[in-house]
Design an enzyme around this catalytic site. Structure first.
Site, PDB file in Angstrom:
ATOM      1  N   LYS A   7      47.585  56.515   8.094  1.00  0.00           N
ATOM      2  CA  LYS A   7      48.907  56.365   8.565  1.00  0.00           C
ATOM      3  C   LYS A   7      48.937  56.798   9.968  1.00  0.00           C
ATOM      4  O   LYS A   7      48.067  56.340  10.716  1.00  0.00           O
ATOM      5  CB  LYS A   7      50.039  56.834   7.559  1.00  0.00           C
ATOM      6  CG  LYS A   7      50.021  56.164   6.610  1.00  0.00           C
ATOM      7  CD  LYS A   7      51.066  56.144   5.337  1.00  0.00           C
ATOM      8  CE  LYS A   7      51.161  55.048   4.349  1.00  0.00           C
ATOM      9  NZ  LYS A   7      50.974  55.628   2.886  1.00  0.00           N
TER      10      LYS A   7
ATOM     11  N   TYR B  66      51.422  59.266  -5.134  1.00  0.00           N
ATOM     12  CA  TYR B  66      50.454  57.896  -5.020  1.00  0.00           C
ATOM     13  C   TYR B  66      49.603  58.393  -4.165  1.00  0.00           C
ATOM     14  O   TYR B  66      49.697  59.069  -3.100  1.00  0.00           O
ATOM     15  CB  TYR B  66      51.690  57.013  -4.348  1.00  0.00           C
ATOM     16  CG  TYR B  66      50.729  55.637  -4.054  1.00  0.00           C
ATOM     17  CD1 TYR B  66      50.288  54.796  -5.160  1.00  0.00           C
ATOM     18  CD2 TYR B  66      50.671  55.133  -2.809  1.00  0.00           C
ATOM     19  CE1 TYR B  66      49.823  53.547  -4.712  1.00  0.00           C
ATOM     20  CE2 TYR B  66      49.956  54.068  -2.549  1.00  0.00           C
ATOM     21  CZ  TYR B  66      49.295  53.509  -3.480  1.00  0.00           C
ATOM     22  OH  TYR B  66      48.641  52.136  -3.253  1.00  0.00           O
TER      23      TYR B  66
ATOM     24  N   ASP C  96      46.552  65.380  -0.136  1.00  0.00           N
ATOM     25  CA  ASP C  96      46.376  63.877   0.109  1.00  0.00           C
ATOM     26  C   ASP C  96      47.614  63.858   1.242  1.00  0.00           C
ATOM     27  O   ASP C  96      48.759  63.774   1.034  1.00  0.00           O
ATOM     28  CB  ASP C  96      46.784  63.135  -0.930  1.00  0.00           C
ATOM     29  CG  ASP C  96      46.840  61.544  -0.382  1.00  0.00           C
ATOM     30  OD1 ASP C  96      46.790  61.357   1.047  1.00  0.00           O
ATOM     31  OD2 ASP C  96      47.105  60.825  -1.280  1.00  0.00           O
TER      32      ASP C  96
END
Ligand SMILES: *Cc1c(COP(=O)(O)O)cnc(C)c1O
Length: 421
Positions: free
Chosen positions: A260, A139, A232
């Site tokens: 995050k 994702y 990522d």
């Protein structure tokens, strides 16, 4: 509070602002949270839950860490946004580049989604190629180019791909299998791929570590084909070690996305990497990307406070690793004790309990999980005061604040595994 939940359902799709929060993968309805401290979430009913969601990995020091709270309060008192440069942005950029030497130049954005979308645009603009290669089950946010076979969120809802993504855009996304270099080599062979984007530790189909040689192989394949390699690290950055997955596995990407942890639980993210590439962004280059709230002073303050704390506490990742190892061992033993097929997969302080498969190497394995058993496990844990991500395809996260509560929480999870048997 059920009337409030009814109201939420009337006003917001599923009552939530991000789909997986809605508990559709496990049934029931989510609690409303009123506050959080250390390893705990407190619900509006006053119940304290040990939190293994940790804002989907954004929280690593524990909730409401005093350094982060003080930094944000101090920043807020000086104004919440200016749209004019601040010294804090320079300090934050120095902090990140100092900890991640391959991030020579960077730009701040507002979410992980924006970071990966921007990195893809940069890769396409810099190479003059259009195809992005991603891995099934990974994702990278909800940008059109990435919303193809994208792991947890859509899979939890049984929607592998999203309506609304233009066919032309989806056609520029090519898919390979995680941990399968042959599939990546085949997808790269036509020589038209701008970038390979990968979660260097997959976390959005549950935790799937890279097998030895996989990341190194991607590095040499991309070099051979003139393709850029994008890690990522929105989930893994400052999570699996102070140097992220690049540092942990010793493989250097061309571009990196962070989110995050990098923003200490505030809405900010970063993309960056090689100077010759990132300097092609406007205004020094022609590739356009911008943000009204980018480099927001509240987010920058939270980010600096978090990263400083990480840098100045050399024991932090050892503690997280030790907690992770104990977790893996005890929950794995509980599966065996109860005769349940499955496995606990972990890298550092992120882990997943998979019910069903003996090993998960890629999405093909992840998709075989026993969803009903996971739902029973989830609710048994919740009854015992432990909140897990409400999907079998997610990572659980430990924070530095879990130390004192870990033994009890693992006891609760061991019992919950028994209940799910
Ligand atoms: C969470 C995540 C994103 C998306 O970040 P948002 O801030 O939710 O947009 C992208 N990539 C990875 C690997 C993630 O874990």
């Amino acid at each position: 509070m059920s009337d409030r939940w009814e109201r939420a359902l009337e006003l917001m799709p599923g009552g939530v602002n991000s789909p997986v929060r809605a508990f559709q993968g496990v049934g029931g309805r989510p609690p409303f949270v009123s506050s959080a401290r250390g390893p705990y979430l407190r619900t509006v009913e006053g119940e304290e839950l040990v939190d293994f969601i940790a804002s989907w990995g954004a929280i690593i020091l524990g909730h409401a860490h005093p350094d982060v709270v003080a930094a944000v309060v101090d920043a807020a008192a000086r104004g919440t946004s200016y749209g004019v440069p601040t010294l804090g942005e320079v300090e934050y950029a120095e902090q990140i580049a100092g900890m991640l030497p391959h991030v020579e130049m960077l730009r701040m954005v507002n979410s992980g989604t924006e970071a990966t979308m921007s990195a893809a645009r940069l890769a396409r603009g810099a190479t003059g190629r259009e195809v992005i290669l991603k891995f099934e089950g990974c994702y990278h946010g909800h940008g059109d180019a990435f919303l193809v076979k994208a792991g947890s969120g859509a899979a939890t809802l049984g929607e592998p791909d999203s309506p609304g993504v233009p066919g032309g855009t989806a056609a520029t996304t090519r898919i390979a299998r995680f941990n399968d270099l042959d599939s990546a080599a085949a997808a790269l062979a036509p020589g038209d791929v701008a970038a390979v984007v990968v979660e260097p530790v997959a976390g959005n189909m549950g935790v799937v570590p890279p097998e030895p040689g996989f990341l190194e192989g991607l590095r040499s394949l991309t070099d051979r084909h003139g393709t850029l390699l994008i890690f990522d690290e929105v989930m893994t950055g400052f999570r699996v070690g102070p140097g992220g997955a690049a540092g942990r596995y010793g493989v250097t990407p061309d571009l990196t996305t962070l989110g995050k942890v990098v923003a200490g639980g505030t809405p900010a993210a970063v993309y960056g990497g090689r100077r010759d590439l990132v300097s092609r962004m406007a205004p020094t280059g022609p590739i356009y990307q911008a943000g009204t709230l980018a480099g927001n002073p509240l987010a920058v303050a939270a980010g600096i406070a978090t990263l400083r704390r990480i840098e100045r506490d050399p024991g932090l990742y050892d503690r997280l690793e030790a907690m992770g190892a104990e977790t893996e061992e005890r929950l794995g033993a509980a599966l065996r004790r109860h005769g349940i097929d499955g496995t606990v997969q972990r890298v550092g302080s992120m882990f997943t309990v998979f019910f069903g498969p003996k090993v998960v190497r890629s999405w093909d394995d992840a998709v075989t999980v026993d969803r009903d058993r996971f739902a029973r496990f989830f609710h048994a844990a919740l009854r015992r005061g432990v909140l897990l991500p409400p999907s079998p395809f997610e990572a659980l996260f430990l924070t530095d604040a879990h130390g004192d509560v870990l033994d009890g929480a693992l006891g609760a999870l061991e019992s919950a595994i028994g209940d799910a048997a």
